[in-house]
Design a protein around this motif. Structure first.
Motif, PDB file in Angstrom:
ATOM      1  N   ASN A  72      11.726  71.007  70.377  1.00  0.00           N
ATOM      2  CA  ASN A  72      11.801  72.459  70.574  1.00  0.00           C
ATOM      3  C   ASN A  72      12.988  72.824  71.458  1.00  0.00           C
ATOM      4  O   ASN A  72      12.950  72.620  72.670  1.00  0.00           O
ATOM      5  N   ARG A  73      14.029  73.365  70.841  1.00  0.00           N
ATOM      6  CA  ARG A  73      15.239  73.739  71.573  1.00  0.00           C
ATOM      7  C   ARG A  73      15.758  75.115  71.148  1.00  0.00           C
ATOM      8  O   ARG A  73      16.951  75.354  71.098  1.00  0.00           O
ATOM      9  N   TRP A  96      14.824  70.543  90.335  1.00  0.00           N
ATOM     10  CA  TRP A  96      14.613  71.454  89.215  1.00  0.00           C
ATOM     11  C   TRP A  96      15.433  72.717  89.461  1.00  0.00           C
ATOM     12  O   TRP A  96      15.437  73.264  90.568  1.00  0.00           O
ATOM     13  N   SER A  97      16.088  73.210  88.424  1.00  0.00           N
ATOM     14  CA  SER A  97      16.976  74.351  88.607  1.00  0.00           C
ATOM     15  C   SER A  97      16.234  75.684  88.616  1.00  0.00           C
ATOM     16  O   SER A  97      16.703  76.647  89.219  1.00  0.00           O
ATOM     17  N   ASN A  98      15.060  75.737  87.960  1.00  0.00           N
ATOM     18  CA  ASN A  98      14.340  76.997  87.797  1.00  0.00           C
ATOM     19  C   ASN A  98      12.856  76.788  88.067  1.00  0.00           C
ATOM     20  O   ASN A  98      12.341  75.680  87.893  1.00  0.00           O
ATOM     21  N   PHE A  99      12.181  77.858  88.473  1.00  0.00           N
ATOM     22  CA  PHE A  99      10.741  77.765  88.713  1.00  0.00           C
ATOM     23  C   PHE A  99      10.000  77.381  87.435  1.00  0.00           C
ATOM     24  O   PHE A  99       8.990  76.679  87.488  1.00  0.00           O
ATOM     25  N   PHE A 100      10.491  77.838  86.269  1.00  0.00           N
ATOM     26  CA  PHE A 100       9.972  77.431  84.962  1.00  0.00           C
ATOM     27  C   PHE A 100      11.123  76.779  84.195  1.00  0.00           C
ATOM     28  O   PHE A 100      12.042  77.473  83.743  1.00  0.00           O
ATOM     29  N   GLU A 102      13.756  74.955  81.666  1.00  0.00           N
ATOM     30  CA  GLU A 102      14.146  75.065  80.275  1.00  0.00           C
ATOM     31  C   GLU A 102      13.914  73.734  79.564  1.00  0.00           C
ATOM     32  O   GLU A 102      13.845  72.667  80.188  1.00  0.00           O
ATOM     33  N   ALA A 103      13.825  73.812  78.237  1.00  0.00           N
ATOM     34  CA  ALA A 103      13.514  72.631  77.428  1.00  0.00           C
ATOM     35  C   ALA A 103      14.512  71.501  77.649  1.00  0.00           C
ATOM     36  O   ALA A 103      14.127  70.330  77.753  1.00  0.00           O
ATOM     37  N   GLU A 104      15.798  71.837  77.707  1.00  0.00           N
ATOM     38  CA  GLU A 104      16.819  70.796  77.862  1.00  0.00           C
ATOM     39  C   GLU A 104      16.619  70.017  79.154  1.00  0.00           C
ATOM     40  O   GLU A 104      16.760  68.790  79.174  1.00  0.00           O
ATOM     41  N   GLU A 105      16.281  70.712  80.232  1.00  0.00           N
ATOM     42  CA  GLU A 105      16.122  70.034  81.519  1.00  0.00           C
ATOM     43  C   GLU A 105      14.888  69.138  81.513  1.00  0.00           C
ATOM     44  O   GLU A 105      14.918  68.034  82.073  1.00  0.00           O
ATOM     45  N   GLY A 107      13.607  67.717  78.791  1.00  0.00           N
ATOM     46  CA  GLY A 107      13.968  66.591  77.940  1.00  0.00           C
ATOM     47  C   GLY A 107      14.836  65.579  78.670  1.00  0.00           C
ATOM     48  O   GLY A 107      14.637  64.362  78.552  1.00  0.00           O
ATOM     49  N   GLU A 108      15.807  66.061  79.439  1.00  0.00           N
ATOM     50  CA  GLU A 108      16.668  65.159  80.214  1.00  0.00           C
ATOM     51  C   GLU A 108      15.855  64.404  81.260  1.00  0.00           C
ATOM     52  O   GLU A 108      16.100  63.216  81.516  1.00  0.00           O
ATOM     53  N   TYR A 109      14.893  65.062  81.873  1.00  0.00           N
ATOM     54  CA  TYR A 109      14.027  64.420  82.866  1.00  0.00           C
ATOM     55  C   TYR A 109      13.247  63.267  82.236  1.00  0.00           C
ATOM     56  O   TYR A 109      13.184  62.160  82.792  1.00  0.00           O
ATOM     57  N   LEU A 110      12.670  63.493  81.067  1.00  0.00           N
ATOM     58  CA  LEU A 110      11.899  62.443  80.397  1.00  0.00           C
ATOM     59  C   LEU A 110      12.780  61.267  80.021  1.00  0.00           C
ATOM     60  O   LEU A 110      12.387  60.100  80.188  1.00  0.00           O
ATOM     61  N   CYS A 111      13.975  61.544  79.527  1.00  0.00           N
ATOM     62  CA  CYS A 111      14.895  60.458  79.179  1.00  0.00           C
ATOM     63  C   CYS A 111      15.304  59.671  80.421  1.00  0.00           C
ATOM     64  O   CYS A 111      15.386  58.429  80.392  1.00  0.00           O
TER      65      CYS A 111
END
Length: 578
Positions: A72-73, A96-100, A102-105, A107-111
């Protein structure tokens, strides 16, 4: 006893013999997981911490890990759970850049977690399990696996099969006539094309679930015209930060956090998270408390429900500029919680813009130039965006053939039922993350999967150390559990009538049993999984005589035979049980 030529004859049972192994010995097992999202990564880590003498492989159909956050992007895609709850408790992220997020961030965290924890050796990406069949004689699952890139299929086996495919990644288009008739781009939010440019186009956005609420305000500024089509209104929550500052337990700590209007953390706040572990820990725990406290809102007829509903209606009215027509169209007349409640940053404001038109209507069919509504009106558009969700029927996407046949066929005909959401009657040595009636709508999937991974691993460890060949929840236990769910759900607004279609109910139905949610709070679910109820399970043992105590072995314990161990550990233990 057995029948032979019409006569009953005695057959000598297999004589019991003592196994020449000490208590605590384990057998080698092979564990196969399906899906390398948050659940799959949690499984790998939990197995590492608790088991020995095993092998594990996770098959992932996508080209990389991440699951739903890889797929989901779409523009505006983000999590609606606070970032600092939506992370592994054992691998916290302080920037984390935002309180909620974004999908990309995400996804990058999981990788990054996968790479830094050295998990890729246990994961085969671009590999899809296409069938699974239980072999009763050998006590294992026979698997067919396809290499997605080459199309080659091969066989594998698993002593234990763990399904981590999840519920919100099997996307679907709307069930309407003429899907192939439309001549322009037909896009599902879960398969967003990277090269699609919506600028200057007339667009239809179908659906007002969380994806629709997020993608619409992202597309509205650049679109020439935007039609928003939905059948049933949905409750759109005010910014949680404001509510928590006023009424929540996190108010004091949130007052020390700096964010901009888009809820991006300031650099100073991120640096404070990184340099002050006590402050960061307090912040994470207070936010987690707020996430956990959401359950009373969905209790039907409760004062909390009534108060929250009034406040949300007040907020929506304000964001819609008091426009009576919009308020009548968009503010629900059913309780909070019938459908998923979603924070919608900019969504309601976007609906007031002059280039947006709302159609609260069903769709009759797609036509070459656009969409024909139930009213007969044809909307001529350049592109159709389907924010129409996922197949949430819990029916497996592959044949899973156990003692009672194919689970696919069973759950097409009957309401899906699971034992505490993670095991199924008739499927030995099979476990799942977030199966029927898991608390998928109660908060962070990351924390949920940690508890489920521990529960599954504890059962596998018991089987490995106690010579259990096969374990399966009894049908009576599953039926009793479902009876409790059925009796409990009318207490909640999840089961309330009049809320339209909801993925909380079987595969997005308007009426029917609540299959997607746990009958209680998140803490209730965690507490429930703390203890393994052995009396709810049926066992088959490895010993030829079927003796359940075969694992006791030769009278010695591995605890006294391990030269590096502490054979007097009991002198240091407190008399505390949980």
């Amino acid at each position: 006893m057995t029948q032979l030529n019409g006569h009953t004859e005695a057959v000598d049972p297999v004589a019991y013999t003592v196994q020449e192994e000490p208590l605590g010995s384990t057998r080698h097992i092979r564990i196969v997981g399906i899906g390398a999202g948050a659940s799959g990564l949690n499984l790998i880590r939990t197995l590492r911490l608790n088991l020995s003498d095993y092998e594990v492989v996770i098959y992932e159909k996508n080209a990389d890990v991440g699951g739903t956050w890889l797929e989901n992007r779409y523009p505006g895609c983000r999590c609606d759970v606070p970032s600092h709850s939506y992370q592994f408790s054992w691998r916290q992220k302080k920037d984390w850049s935002n309180f909620f997020s974004e999908a990309e961030e995400i996804g990058e965290y999981l990788c990054r977690v996968c790479d830094e924890e050295g998990m890729r050796d246990s994961i085969k990406t671009s590999h899809q399990v296409v069938s699974a069949q239980w072999n009763e004689k050998d006590g294992q699952w026979e698997l067919a696996v396809r290499n997605v890139e080459t199309g080659e299929e091969f066989s594998d086996y698993a002593t234990f099969l763990v399904d981590g495919t999840g519920i919100l990644n099997n996307w679907r288009f709307p069930d309407v006539e003429g899907l192939d008739a439309f001549q322009g781009p037909l896009i599902h939010t879960a398969r967003w094309p990277k090269d699609f440019d919506h600028t200057g186009k007339t667009i239809a956005v179908i659906g007002n679930g969380s994806s629709g609420i997020q993608v619409l305000p992202a597309l509205q500024p650049g679109a020439e015209k935007l039609y928003h089509i939905f059948r049933t209104p949905t409750w759109v929550l005010p910014p949680r930060i404001q509510a928590w500052k006023v009424m929540g337990q996190a108010g004091e700590i949130l007052s020390k956090i700096q964010m901009d209007a888009q809820e991006n953390f300031s650099q100073e706040t991120i640096e404070k998270f990184q340099s002050d572990p006590e402050f960061y820990r307090e912040f994470v725990k207070k936010i987690e408390v707020e996430v956990n406290n959401a359950f009373p809102v969905v209790l039907a007829q409760s004062p909390v429900q009534a108060f929250a509903r009034a406040k949300v209606a007040e907020y929506m009215t304000l964001m819609l500029g008091g426009n009576q027509e919009l308020c009548k169209t968009l503010i629900p007349d059913f309780p909070l919680g019938c459908r998923r409640m979603t924070p919608g940053h900019g969504y309601l404001q976007a609906l007031t813009k002059p280039n947006v038109e709302i159609r609260r209507s069903g769709i009759k069919r797609f036509v070459a130039e656009g969409i024909e509504l139930d009213s007969g009106e044809i909307l001529k558009v350049d592109a159709i965006i389907c924010a129409t969700g996922f197949n949430t029927s819990f029916c497996p996407r592959l044949p899973i053939i156990g003692r009672d046949g194919n689970l696919q066929e069973r759950w097409k005909k009957e309401t899906p039922k699971a034992y505490m959401s993670c095991a199924v009657a008739g499927l030995p040595n099979y476990f799942m993350f977030l199966g029927p009636n898991a608390p998928i709508g109660h908060g962070s999937v990351f924390t949920l999967s940690e508890h489920i991974a521990k529960y599954i691993t504890a059962v596998i460890k018991k089987c490995q150390a106690e010579a259990v060949k096969a374990i399966v929840p009894s049908r009576a236990a599953v039926d009793d559990y479902f009876e409790h769910i059925t009796a409990f759900m009318p207490r909640t607004t999840w089961a309330a009538p009049g809320g339209g279609r909801s993925w909380f109910k079987g595969n997005g139905l308007e009426e029917g049993p609540v299959t997607a949610l746990h009958p209680g709070s998140r803490i209730h679910f965690f507490h429930m999984l703390e203890r393994f109820r052995g009396e709810d399970w049926e066992y088959t043992y490895l010993h030829a005589a079927g003796n359940r105590f075969g694992y006791l072995g030769n009278g010695f314990s591995t605890r006294e035979l391990d030269p590096s161990g502490d054979s007097t550990w009991y002198l240091d233990e407190e008399a505390v049980v949980r």
